[in-house]
Motif scaffolding. Structure first.
Motif, PDB file in Angstrom:
ATOM      1  N   SER A  47     -20.398   8.783 -33.300  1.00  0.00           N
ATOM      2  CA  SER A  47     -21.589   9.476 -33.806  1.00  0.00           C
ATOM      3  C   SER A  47     -22.625   8.467 -34.303  1.00  0.00           C
ATOM      4  CB  SER A  47     -21.201  10.423 -34.943  1.00  0.00           C
ATOM      5  OG  SER A  47     -20.750   9.697 -36.070  1.00  0.00           O
ATOM      6  N   PHE A 178     -22.012  14.692 -35.083  1.00  0.00           N
ATOM      7  CA  PHE A 178     -21.777  14.508 -33.647  1.00  0.00           C
ATOM      8  C   PHE A 178     -23.131  14.287 -32.985  1.00  0.00           C
ATOM      9  CE2 PHE A 178     -21.455  16.173 -29.293  1.00  0.00           C
ATOM     10  CZ  PHE A 178     -20.377  15.425 -28.819  1.00  0.00           C
ATOM     11  N   ASP A 179     -23.206  13.304 -32.102  1.00  0.00           N
ATOM     12  CA  ASP A 179     -24.463  13.054 -31.387  1.00  0.00           C
ATOM     13  C   ASP A 179     -24.393  13.704 -30.011  1.00  0.00           C
ATOM     14  OD1 ASP A 179     -26.730  12.019 -30.077  1.00  0.00           O
ATOM     15  OD2 ASP A 179     -26.699  10.241 -31.340  1.00  0.00           O
ATOM     16  N   GLU A 327     -16.291  15.752 -33.721  1.00  0.00           N
ATOM     17  CA  GLU A 327     -16.043  15.255 -32.363  1.00  0.00           C
ATOM     18  C   GLU A 327     -15.418  16.349 -31.500  1.00  0.00           C
ATOM     19  OE1 GLU A 327     -15.229  10.476 -33.054  1.00  0.00           O
ATOM     20  OE2 GLU A 327     -13.562  11.894 -33.181  1.00  0.00           O
ATOM     21  N   THR A 393     -26.116  14.097 -35.422  1.00  0.00           N
ATOM     22  CA  THR A 393     -26.467  12.823 -36.028  1.00  0.00           C
ATOM     23  C   THR A 393     -27.929  12.805 -36.477  1.00  0.00           C
ATOM     24  OG1 THR A 393     -24.837  11.738 -34.620  1.00  0.00           O
ATOM     25  CG2 THR A 393     -26.456  10.322 -35.674  1.00  0.00           C
TER      26      THR A 393
END
Length: 425
Positions: A47, A178-179, A327, A393
């Motif tokens: 992330s 989380f990205d 995640e 993120t």
């Protein structure tokens, strides 16, 4: 115009992960320090992958040093014509790199490491202006008094934040995230493995991981629907063979000693004289554990499963906080996690994620999701939608930006106050 705030990050990487990256990409060490870091950044794919980019969009300048990436440090020294003179050249290069950057803030992701090796002490002593110091507190660091060295400690755990505040140590909550860019790099499969999986540390000796490891052993003993990935200490062929032969001799001697009452045979039959088993974990459990995966590989493998099992570090108390929450849901797995009192602040229980409060409940729900793939899919989709809406993120960096600006204002207010005290009437 307001002065750009400069943040230097002191970080770390799993040694096994770094070693694997360079072993599989031998030409990487010949590239520039920036090219190496870019490659590692996208290989790690956490992330944090766009932290610097997103912070720079907010108007901050960034710099980083990682104490266990010597190839990057050596490349930087060569590019900047810096010739270290000490025995610990990586340490010296890191000090010089941050010194040249002249940071307003030093953010240490591995505070214990950078305090124990005196990197932070030497760095602060070498800077003309003392920067603000921030520490990250996510895992067991030992004595929490170390955080008094810092102006602020950030943690993903409300429990740890509350503990520090009770000791009058400045602390703020910054949750994991989380990205969504990870989904562009991973490409989850159309059809997922209709099983549960767990990724993480396994250890029976530490308070942090022993209960988790025992739980995984018990679940694995009662259902074959769980795939575990982690480091499992396994005895060598020589150790296994020696123990097997001694065990065989003891069993035969135990039978023979009743027929041939010879002292030597009785001694061999004595179970108290057997050496301890070379297996740290039960043999069947150890042999079922898959090798650990990191970064991109771990996330890709995780995304191939329908169900992700999660268990929090013992140190973080009764609060949900770990990285796997975001995640797993971000990658579209149906998350089955240990019950925490604030989980409903992040996800709707039973519709976006599932929880368990015991081994038996965990086993029951793993079996239920296996037999009801449509329900698993509903939870997967709902959990992912919530994660991509609330727990990105980008949101995390907005919160971090507020914290950094607040810290900067407090510093300026204190400086102004001191100057006013020194100004004559």
């Amino acid at each position: 115009l307001a002065k750009t705030m400069k943040i230097a990050f002191l970080s770390s990487i799993y040694p096994a992960h770094a070693e694997k990256i360079y072993r599989e990409n031998p030409s990487l060490k010949n590239k520039s320090s920036e090219e190496q870091m870019e490659f590692i950044r996208w290989h790690a794919l956490s992330s944090y992958v766009r932290w610097f980019e997103l912070l720079e969009q907010k108007g901050f300048a960034t710099c980083a040093f990682n104490h266990n990436l010597p190839e990057v440090a050596l490349a930087w020294a060569k590019e900047n014509k810096f010739e270290p003179k000490s025995i610990d050249i990586i340490h010296e290069i890191g000090l010089e790199k941050i010194k040249q950057f002249k940071p307003d803030v030093i953010f240490s992701f591995a505070p214990l490491t950078y305090l124990k090796n005196n990197f932070l002490g030497e760095l602060i002593g070498s800077l003309r202006k003392k920067p603000r110091l921030i520490a990250w507190y996510g895992a067991n660091c030992g004595d929490e008094e170390m955080f008094r060295f810092f102006d602020l400690t950030l943690s993903n755990s409300k429990h740890l934040v509350n503990r520090l505040k009770a000791k009058d140590i400045q602390s703020e909550f910054l949750q994991h995230s989380f990205d969504p860019i990870i989904l562009e790099k991973i490409k989850p499969p159309q059809t997922r493995i209709n099983r549960a999986t767990f990724f993480g540390n396994l250890d029976l000796t530490s308070d942090d991981f022993s209960n988790r490891t025992k739980l995984l052993q018990e679940i694995s003993r009662h259902t074959k629907l769980l795939d575990v990935y982690g480091v499992a200490p396994k005895p060598t062929w020589k150790e296994r063979s020696k123990f097997y032969l001694l065990e065989k001799r003891r069993n035969i001697s135990d039978i023979t000693s009743h027929i041939i009452p010879i002292q030597k045979i009785r001694s061999w039959a004595d179970i108290t004289k057997m050496p301890p088993s070379p297996w740290t974990f039960p043999k069947e459990f150890s042999e079922s554990i898959n090798k650990p995966l990191f970064g991109h590989e771990m996330l890709e493998k995780l995304s191939s499963y329908s169900v992700a099992l999660n268990y929090h570090n013992e140190q973080t108390g009764d609060y949900a906080c770990n990285m796997r929450l975001f995640e797993a849901t971000g990658l579209g797995c149906a998350l089955l996690t240990d019950s925490k009192k604030d989980l409903s602040e992040y996800f709707d229980i039973d519709s976006e994620i599932l929880t368990y409060s015991s081994k038996d409940v965990a086993i029951e729900k793993i079996n239920y999701l296996k037999e009801n793939p449509n329900k698993a899919e509903q939870i997967r989709i709902a959990g992912q939608l919530r994660c991509l809406k609330n727990h990105t993120t980008q949101n995390q960096i907005s919160r971090l930006s507020e914290i950094l600006n607040k810290l900067h204002r407090i510093k300026n207010d204190k400086t102004s106050s001191r100057q006013a005290e020194l100004t004559p009437d």
